[in-house]
Design a protein around this motif. Structure first.
Motif, PDB file in Angstrom:
ATOM      1  N   ASP A   1       0.833  -1.204   0.000  1.00 13.21           N
ATOM      2  CA  ASP A   1       0.000   0.000   0.000  1.00 13.21           C
ATOM      3  C   ASP A   1       0.864   1.249   0.000  1.00 13.21           C
ATOM      4  O   ASP A   1       0.602   2.203  -0.725  1.00 13.21           O
ATOM      5  CB  ASP A   1      -0.926   0.027   1.217  1.00 13.21           C
ATOM      6  N   TYR A   2       1.892   1.254   0.841  1.00  8.94           N
ATOM      7  CA  TYR A   2       2.819   2.383   0.908  1.00  8.94           C
ATOM      8  C   TYR A   2       3.460   2.615  -0.453  1.00  8.94           C
ATOM      9  O   TYR A   2       3.490   3.740  -0.952  1.00  8.94           O
ATOM     10  CB  TYR A   2       3.888   2.117   1.974  1.00  8.94           C
ATOM     11  N   ASN A   3       3.971   1.573  -1.068  1.00  9.56           N
ATOM     12  CA  ASN A   3       4.634   1.687  -2.369  1.00  9.56           C
ATOM     13  C   ASN A   3       3.681   2.238  -3.420  1.00  9.56           C
ATOM     14  O   ASN A   3       4.054   3.130  -4.193  1.00  9.56           O
ATOM     15  CB  ASN A   3       5.164   0.335  -2.836  1.00  9.56           C
ATOM     16  N   GLN A   4       2.474   1.717  -3.464  1.00  9.06           N
ATOM     17  CA  GLN A   4       1.502   2.162  -4.456  1.00  9.06           C
ATOM     18  C   GLN A   4       1.140   3.630  -4.261  1.00  9.06           C
ATOM     19  O   GLN A   4       1.043   4.386  -5.226  1.00  9.06           O
ATOM     20  CB  GLN A   4       0.243   1.295  -4.394  1.00  9.06           C
ATOM     21  N   LYS A   5       0.930   4.032  -3.026  1.00  8.15           N
ATOM     22  CA  LYS A   5       0.585   5.430  -2.760  1.00  8.15           C
ATOM     23  C   LYS A   5       1.750   6.360  -3.093  1.00  8.15           C
ATOM     24  O   LYS A   5       1.541   7.431  -3.653  1.00  8.15           O
ATOM     25  CB  LYS A   5       0.149   5.614  -1.307  1.00  8.15           C
ATOM     26  N   LEU A   6       2.958   5.957  -2.750  1.00  7.57           N
ATOM     27  CA  LEU A   6       4.122   6.785  -3.053  1.00  7.57           C
ATOM     28  C   LEU A   6       4.284   6.938  -4.565  1.00  7.57           C
ATOM     29  O   LEU A   6       4.467   8.053  -5.065  1.00  7.57           O
ATOM     30  CB  LEU A   6       5.390   6.195  -2.439  1.00  7.57           C
ATOM     31  N   ILE A   7       4.196   5.866  -5.286  1.00  8.36           N
ATOM     32  CA  ILE A   7       4.353   5.929  -6.745  1.00  8.36           C
ATOM     33  C   ILE A   7       3.227   6.760  -7.370  1.00  8.36           C
ATOM     34  O   ILE A   7       3.473   7.574  -8.262  1.00  8.36           O
ATOM     35  CB  ILE A   7       4.446   4.521  -7.348  1.00  8.36           C
TER      36      ILE A   7
ATOM     37  N   GLN B   1       1.413  11.380 -10.257  1.00  9.03           N
ATOM     38  CA  GLN B   1       0.277  12.281 -10.445  1.00  9.03           C
ATOM     39  C   GLN B   1       0.547  13.697  -9.955  1.00  9.03           C
ATOM     40  O   GLN B   1       0.138  14.654 -10.607  1.00  9.03           O
ATOM     41  CB  GLN B   1      -0.967  11.726  -9.758  1.00  9.03           C
ATOM     42  N   GLU B   2       1.202  13.829  -8.827  1.00 11.50           N
ATOM     43  CA  GLU B   2       1.395  15.154  -8.253  1.00 11.50           C
ATOM     44  C   GLU B   2       2.706  15.823  -8.686  1.00 11.50           C
ATOM     45  O   GLU B   2       2.756  17.037  -8.806  1.00 11.50           O
ATOM     46  CB  GLU B   2       1.345  15.081  -6.722  1.00 11.50           C
TER      47      GLU B   2
ATOM     48  N   PHE C   1       8.763  14.576   1.203  1.00 15.71           N
ATOM     49  CA  PHE C   1       8.894  14.441   2.655  1.00 15.71           C
ATOM     50  C   PHE C   1       7.707  15.066   3.380  1.00 15.71           C
ATOM     51  O   PHE C   1       7.222  14.515   4.371  1.00 15.71           O
ATOM     52  CB  PHE C   1      10.206  15.034   3.143  1.00 15.71           C
ATOM     53  N   ASP C   2       7.226  16.212   2.901  1.00 16.15           N
ATOM     54  CA  ASP C   2       6.038  16.825   3.507  1.00 16.15           C
ATOM     55  C   ASP C   2       4.840  15.903   3.389  1.00 16.15           C
ATOM     56  O   ASP C   2       4.081  15.728   4.340  1.00 16.15           O
ATOM     57  CB  ASP C   2       5.723  18.170   2.844  1.00 16.15           C
ATOM     58  N   TRP C   3       4.677  15.312   2.211  1.00 17.49           N
ATOM     59  CA  TRP C   3       3.562  14.387   1.965  1.00 17.49           C
ATOM     60  C   TRP C   3       3.661  13.182   2.900  1.00 17.49           C
ATOM     61  O   TRP C   3       2.679  12.758   3.496  1.00 17.49           O
ATOM     62  CB  TRP C   3       3.582  13.980   0.499  1.00 17.49           C
ATOM     63  N   LEU C   4       4.864  12.637   3.040  1.00 11.03           N
ATOM     64  CA  LEU C   4       5.070  11.496   3.933  1.00 11.03           C
ATOM     65  C   LEU C   4       4.811  11.882   5.388  1.00 11.03           C
ATOM     66  O   LEU C   4       4.184  11.131   6.136  1.00 11.03           O
ATOM     67  CB  LEU C   4       6.489  10.940   3.778  1.00 11.03           C
TER      68      LEU C   4
ATOM     69  N   PHE D   1       0.514  10.855   4.063  1.00 11.87           N
ATOM     70  CA  PHE D   1       0.082  10.613   2.674  1.00 11.87           C
ATOM     71  C   PHE D   1      -1.196  11.354   2.327  1.00 11.87           C
ATOM     72  O   PHE D   1      -1.923  10.958   1.443  1.00 11.87           O
ATOM     73  CB  PHE D   1      -0.133   9.126   2.374  1.00 11.87           C
ATOM     74  N   SER D   2      -1.512  12.439   3.000  1.00 14.00           N
ATOM     75  CA  SER D   2      -2.818  13.067   2.795  1.00 14.00           C
ATOM     76  C   SER D   2      -2.783  14.381   2.040  1.00 14.00           C
ATOM     77  O   SER D   2      -3.805  15.023   1.905  1.00 14.00           O
ATOM     78  CB  SER D   2      -3.483  13.299   4.153  1.00 14.00           C
ATOM     79  N   ASN D   3      -1.634  14.796   1.526  1.00  8.69           N
ATOM     80  CA  ASN D   3      -1.557  16.072   0.816  1.00  8.69           C
ATOM     81  C   ASN D   3      -2.162  16.025  -0.572  1.00  8.69           C
ATOM     82  O   ASN D   3      -2.342  17.050  -1.195  1.00  8.69           O
ATOM     83  CB  ASN D   3      -0.107  16.544   0.670  1.00  8.69           C
ATOM     84  N   SER D   4      -2.448  14.885  -1.073  1.00  2.39           N
ATOM     85  CA  SER D   4      -2.939  14.751  -2.431  1.00  2.39           C
ATOM     86  C   SER D   4      -4.450  14.623  -2.456  1.00  2.39           C
ATOM     87  O   SER D   4      -5.031  13.795  -1.770  1.00  2.39           O
ATOM     88  CB  SER D   4      -2.320  13.525  -3.093  1.00  2.39           C
ATOM     89  N   ALA D   5      -5.089  15.436  -3.264  1.00  2.00           N
ATOM     90  CA  ALA D   5      -6.541  15.335  -3.430  1.00  2.00           C
ATOM     91  C   ALA D   5      -6.907  14.054  -4.162  1.00  2.00           C
ATOM     92  O   ALA D   5      -8.036  13.610  -4.098  1.00  2.00           O
ATOM     93  CB  ALA D   5      -7.055  16.542  -4.197  1.00  2.00           C
ATOM     94  N   ARG D   6      -5.953  13.459  -4.855  1.00  2.00           N
ATOM     95  CA  ARG D   6      -6.229  12.270  -5.650  1.00  2.00           C
ATOM     96  C   ARG D   6      -5.874  10.967  -4.923  1.00  2.00           C
ATOM     97  O   ARG D   6      -5.944   9.912  -5.497  1.00  2.00           O
ATOM     98  CB  ARG D   6      -5.461  12.332  -6.965  1.00  2.00           C
TER      99      ARG D   6
END
Length: 72
Positions: free
Chosen positions: A5-11, A16-17, A58-61, A65-70
């Protein structure tokens, strides 16, 4: 959260962002001996992202993992 899950969200965030090309991600993924937590640093070390992009990762992490609207 599982490592998958971590890998998929990071990628997803990287692509996307930050518009990181899949080829850049694939280059770093060729180092399976390294912990996935080193992934952002390797992208920067290889010159595939800027220091500003590294800071965004790093901010996103740091924000869970919540900085992305997508994010899913």
């Amino acid at each position: 959260m599982s490592p998958l899950d971590y890998n998929q969200k990071l990628i997803r965030f990287l692509q996307q962002e930050l518009d990181i090309p899949a080829e850049s991600i694939a280059l770093v993924e060729r180092h399976p001996e390294l912990p996935y937590s080193s992934f952002p640093m390797l992208l920067w070390r290889y010159g595939l992202i800027t220091i500003a992009q590294l800071e965004r990762i790093f901010d996103w992490l740091d924000n869970g993992f919540s900085n992305s609207a997508r994010d899913f």
